[in-house]
Design an enzyme around this catalytic site. Structure first.
Site, PDB file in Angstrom:
ATOM      1  CG  HIS A 151      43.932 -72.316  31.567  1.00  0.00           C
ATOM      2  ND1 HIS A 151      43.490 -71.954  33.075  1.00  0.00           N
ATOM      3  CD2 HIS A 151      43.204 -70.808  31.258  1.00  0.00           C
ATOM      4  CE1 HIS A 151      42.950 -70.499  33.563  1.00  0.00           C
ATOM      5  NE2 HIS A 151      42.760 -70.401  32.514  1.00  0.00           N
ATOM      6  CE1 TYR A 152      48.198 -78.586  32.162  1.00  0.00           C
ATOM      7  CE2 TYR A 152      49.935 -77.994  30.784  1.00  0.00           C
ATOM      8  CZ  TYR A 152      49.426 -78.963  31.731  1.00  0.00           C
ATOM      9  OH  TYR A 152      50.069 -79.166  33.056  1.00  0.00           O
ATOM     10  CB  THR A 153      41.841 -79.508  28.529  1.00  0.00           C
ATOM     11  OG1 THR A 153      43.067 -80.191  27.143  1.00  0.00           O
ATOM     12  CG2 THR A 153      41.582 -77.867  27.506  1.00  0.00           C
TER      13      THR A 153
ATOM     14  CD  GLU B  30      41.302 -74.162  30.391  1.00  0.00           C
ATOM     15  OE1 GLU B  30      42.389 -74.953  29.255  1.00  0.00           O
ATOM     16  OE2 GLU B  30      40.881 -74.229  31.654  1.00  0.00           O
TER      17      GLU B  30
ATOM     18  CG  HIS C  22      45.733 -71.336  35.239  1.00  0.00           C
ATOM     19  ND1 HIS C  22      45.591 -73.000  35.530  1.00  0.00           N
ATOM     20  CD2 HIS C  22      45.217 -70.935  36.594  1.00  0.00           C
ATOM     21  CE1 HIS C  22      44.159 -73.004  37.070  1.00  0.00           C
ATOM     22  NE2 HIS C  22      44.021 -71.966  37.427  1.00  0.00           N
TER      23      HIS C  22
ATOM     24  CG  ASP D  74      47.014 -74.683  34.009  1.00  0.00           C
ATOM     25  OD1 ASP D  74      47.446 -74.972  34.079  1.00  0.00           O
ATOM     26  OD2 ASP D  74      46.068 -74.339  33.318  1.00  0.00           O
TER      27      ASP D  74
END
Length: 286
Positions: free
Chosen positions: A50-52, A114, A161, A171
């Site tokens: 994922h990225y946040t 993440e 994700h 993401d």
């Protein structure tokens, strides 16, 4: 050593071994741990990246305080460092409603990473995604290797994700270096020579919506076979392109996208880099 003292030491050692094999809690069951079945594997079948969309401080706060979202790991951007937030044996709340290759609700069967990254901003010139710093990419690669080695996660089950929630999630986005992971031997990649050979065929005979839907569903995406290029189908095509052809992820079902799908699902179409023999054919179990 006197015989009596030796006997006492031996007795103490025997009792210690028995206690370790039959660990108990007050009033609890007597569990004998001296046997171990061969028929088992890790509960972690997938690794989801994922990225946040937040900076470091906000990312940490959201993932650790009462925001109803969490992840096993958080990879900081500056300095590049991995933080364990949820024990791998426990379920983190990172995947949400999700599907991949027949599996649903992936929180229960995955480890989540993440990555601190701003995500994207929409501008008059279009959507612009943030880059991942090189040191952070290297740290992600080290972390992924470590997790995969311990849980024996299959290479094709290292996913984003967006893969498990296309349209709803983007993401880790088109700037995430999936090809770099392939070059490092972490995930498989379509044989690009075969892809190049097939592009002309699909330019002359463009496949229809049902063809794309069938292929994408066989790769693992959740997609109804409607026979129409509906919004859900375009979202999945865009997600697929974002990973395997990030130069253009418009969702247009073009010849290169068709060639990538055809090769991925063909015998010897996928390659996995090895430390000693280079790229070798790899058969994913989609």
């Amino acid at each position: 050593m006197p015989k009596t003292l030796h006997s006492k030491s031996l007795l103490a050692l025997t009792l210690a071994l028995l206690l370790s094999a039959c660990a108990t809690t007050p009033g609890g069951p007597h569990i004998d741990r001296s046997y171990n079945s061969d028929n088992q594997d890790s509960r972690a079948l997938f690794l989801v990246l994922h990225y946040t969309v937040l900076d470091w401080e906000k990312s940490l706060r959201v993932l650790t305080k009462g925001g109803q979202v969490s992840s096993h790991y958080l990879v900081r951007d500056e300095p590049a460092r991995s933080y364990l937030l949820v024990d791998e044996n426990r379920r983190a709340w990172h995947a949400g409603p999700s599907f991949w290759a027949g599996h649903t609700q992936l929180n229960s069967s995955s480890i989540g990473i993440e990555i601190v990254n701003a995500g994207y901003v929409d501008t008059p010139a279009g959507r612009v995604y943030a880059d991942f710093p090189e040191q952070q990419v290297q740290e992600v690669i080290r972390l992924v290797r470590d997790i995969v080695a311990r849980h024996q996660i299959r290479p094709e089950r290292i996913i984003g994700h967006a893969d498990i929630a296309p349209g709803r999630k983007q993401d880790p986005g088109p700037k995430f270096p999936w090809k770099r992971l392939a070059d490092e031997g972490i995930i498989p990649w379509p044989d690009l020579a075969q892809v190049k050979d097939k592009i002309a065929l699909f330019e002359s005979l463009p496949p229809g919506a049902a063809w794309f839907q069938d292929k994408l569903a066989r790769v693992g995406y959740k997609l109804a076979l409607t026979g129409e290029f509906d919004q859900a189908t375009k979202d999945v095509i865009s997600t697929f392109q974002m990973k395997y052809r990030a130069s253009d992820y418009s969702g247009t079902p073009d010849a290169e996208t068709a060639a990538l799908l055809e090769v991925m699902l063909s015998p010897n179409g996928m390659l996995l880099n090895t430390p000693t023999q280079g790229a070798k054919p790899y058969t994913p179990r989609w």
